[in-house]
Design a protein around this motif. Structure first.
Motif, PDB file in Angstrom:
ATOM      1  N   HIS A  25      -6.306 -24.688 -16.721  1.00 13.33           N
ATOM      2  CA  HIS A  25      -5.735 -25.687 -15.811  1.00 13.33           C
ATOM      3  C   HIS A  25      -4.902 -24.984 -14.744  1.00 13.33           C
ATOM      4  O   HIS A  25      -3.680 -24.895 -14.858  1.00 13.33           O
ATOM      5  CB  HIS A  25      -4.843 -26.672 -16.572  1.00 13.33           C
ATOM      6  CG  HIS A  25      -5.556 -27.435 -17.632  1.00 13.33           C
ATOM      7  ND1 HIS A  25      -6.549 -28.337 -17.357  1.00 13.33           N
ATOM      8  CD2 HIS A  25      -5.425 -27.426 -18.987  1.00 13.33           C
ATOM      9  CE1 HIS A  25      -6.994 -28.863 -18.493  1.00 13.33           C
ATOM     10  NE2 HIS A  25      -6.335 -28.318 -19.483  1.00 13.33           N
ATOM     11  N   ARG A  37      -2.468 -33.639 -13.074  1.00 10.74           N
ATOM     12  CA  ARG A  37      -3.750 -32.988 -12.794  1.00 10.74           C
ATOM     13  C   ARG A  37      -3.533 -31.562 -12.320  1.00 10.74           C
ATOM     14  O   ARG A  37      -2.561 -31.266 -11.643  1.00 10.74           O
ATOM     15  CB  ARG A  37      -4.515 -33.760 -11.718  1.00 10.74           C
ATOM     16  CG  ARG A  37      -4.942 -35.138 -12.166  1.00 10.74           C
ATOM     17  CD  ARG A  37      -5.781 -35.835 -11.084  1.00 10.74           C
ATOM     18  NE  ARG A  37      -6.154 -37.158 -11.519  1.00 10.74           N
ATOM     19  CZ  ARG A  37      -7.207 -37.441 -12.275  1.00 10.74           C
ATOM     20  NH1 ARG A  37      -7.989 -36.469 -12.685  1.00 10.74           N
ATOM     21  NH2 ARG A  37      -7.471 -38.680 -12.621  1.00 10.74           N
ATOM     22  N   ARG A  40      -7.703 -27.889 -10.102  1.00 13.86           N
ATOM     23  CA  ARG A  40      -9.140 -28.229 -10.177  1.00 13.86           C
ATOM     24  C   ARG A  40      -9.367 -29.706 -10.412  1.00 13.86           C
ATOM     25  O   ARG A  40     -10.486 -30.142 -10.647  1.00 13.86           O
ATOM     26  CB  ARG A  40      -9.806 -27.456 -11.318  1.00 13.86           C
ATOM     27  CG  ARG A  40      -9.951 -26.001 -11.061  1.00 13.86           C
ATOM     28  CD  ARG A  40     -10.788 -25.363 -12.163  1.00 13.86           C
ATOM     29  NE  ARG A  40     -10.815 -23.943 -11.998  1.00 13.86           N
ATOM     30  CZ  ARG A  40     -10.675 -23.064 -12.973  1.00 13.86           C
ATOM     31  NH1 ARG A  40     -10.511 -23.482 -14.221  1.00 13.86           N
ATOM     32  NH2 ARG A  40     -10.704 -21.780 -12.733  1.00 13.86           N
ATOM     33  N   ASP A  41      -8.276 -30.476 -10.406  1.00 18.90           N
ATOM     34  CA  ASP A  41      -8.301 -31.922 -10.612  1.00 18.90           C
ATOM     35  C   ASP A  41      -8.606 -32.306 -12.058  1.00 18.90           C
ATOM     36  O   ASP A  41      -8.973 -33.433 -12.355  1.00 18.90           O
ATOM     37  CB  ASP A  41      -9.277 -32.617  -9.657  1.00 18.90           C
ATOM     38  CG  ASP A  41      -8.875 -34.059  -9.381  1.00 18.90           C
ATOM     39  OD1 ASP A  41      -7.657 -34.340  -9.332  1.00 18.90           O
ATOM     40  OD2 ASP A  41      -9.773 -34.917  -9.235  1.00 18.90           O
ATOM     41  N   TYR A  42      -8.464 -31.342 -12.979  1.00 16.85           N
ATOM     42  CA  TYR A  42      -8.595 -31.652 -14.399  1.00 16.85           C
ATOM     43  C   TYR A  42      -7.321 -32.339 -14.868  1.00 16.85           C
ATOM     44  O   TYR A  42      -6.226 -32.041 -14.398  1.00 16.85           O
ATOM     45  CB  TYR A  42      -8.790 -30.395 -15.242  1.00 16.85           C
ATOM     46  CG  TYR A  42     -10.068 -29.641 -14.989  1.00 16.85           C
ATOM     47  CD1 TYR A  42     -11.211 -30.258 -14.485  1.00 16.85           C
ATOM     48  CD2 TYR A  42     -10.141 -28.285 -15.272  1.00 16.85           C
ATOM     49  CE1 TYR A  42     -12.375 -29.534 -14.274  1.00 16.85           C
ATOM     50  CE2 TYR A  42     -11.305 -27.560 -15.062  1.00 16.85           C
ATOM     51  CZ  TYR A  42     -12.419 -28.205 -14.562  1.00 16.85           C
ATOM     52  OH  TYR A  42     -13.564 -27.495 -14.350  1.00 16.85           O
TER      53      TYR A  42
END
Length: 107
Positions: A25, A37, A40-42
């Motif tokens: 992340h 988030r 990587r927008d995870y």
């Protein structure tokens, strides 16, 4: 264990955890409603199903992303060297004790 060794040990533990988290992340992290988030927008943390006030920690989680942890690790390593008089910062030691989960640390 002397204070300088405590700082170096905590810095190593923190650095390893931050590097591992950053691989999965990457920083920076941002708050998106009740979710944190990664770059990587995870989704790192999801409090969307938490009850009332269940997301009060969300801003802190986002601020303490791996980049912040790596900066803290650098600070701990620098503090281990002591100041001009060789004194080790007691606040740095308190942070190190928290990271290491030691008794007598501030909570």
């Amino acid at each position: 264990m002397n204070p300088a060794a405590t700082l170096v040990l905590a810095a190593g533990k923190l650095r390893l955890a931050a590097e591992n988290a950053n691989r999965l992340h990457p920083a920076p992290w941002k708050v998106d409603g009740r979710v944190v988030r990664s770059a990587r927008d995870y989704i790192v943390v999801d409090r969307s199903t938490a009850g009332r006030d269940g997301d009060l920690d969300i801003a802190l989680v986002a601020m303490m992303h791996p980049g912040a942890a790596l900066a803290f690790a650098d600070w701990l390593e620098d503090a281990a060297e002591g100041d001009a008089c060789g004194e080790v910062n007691p606040y740095a030691v308190a942070v190190a004790q928290q990271i290491l989960g030691r008794e007598g640390s501030r909570s």
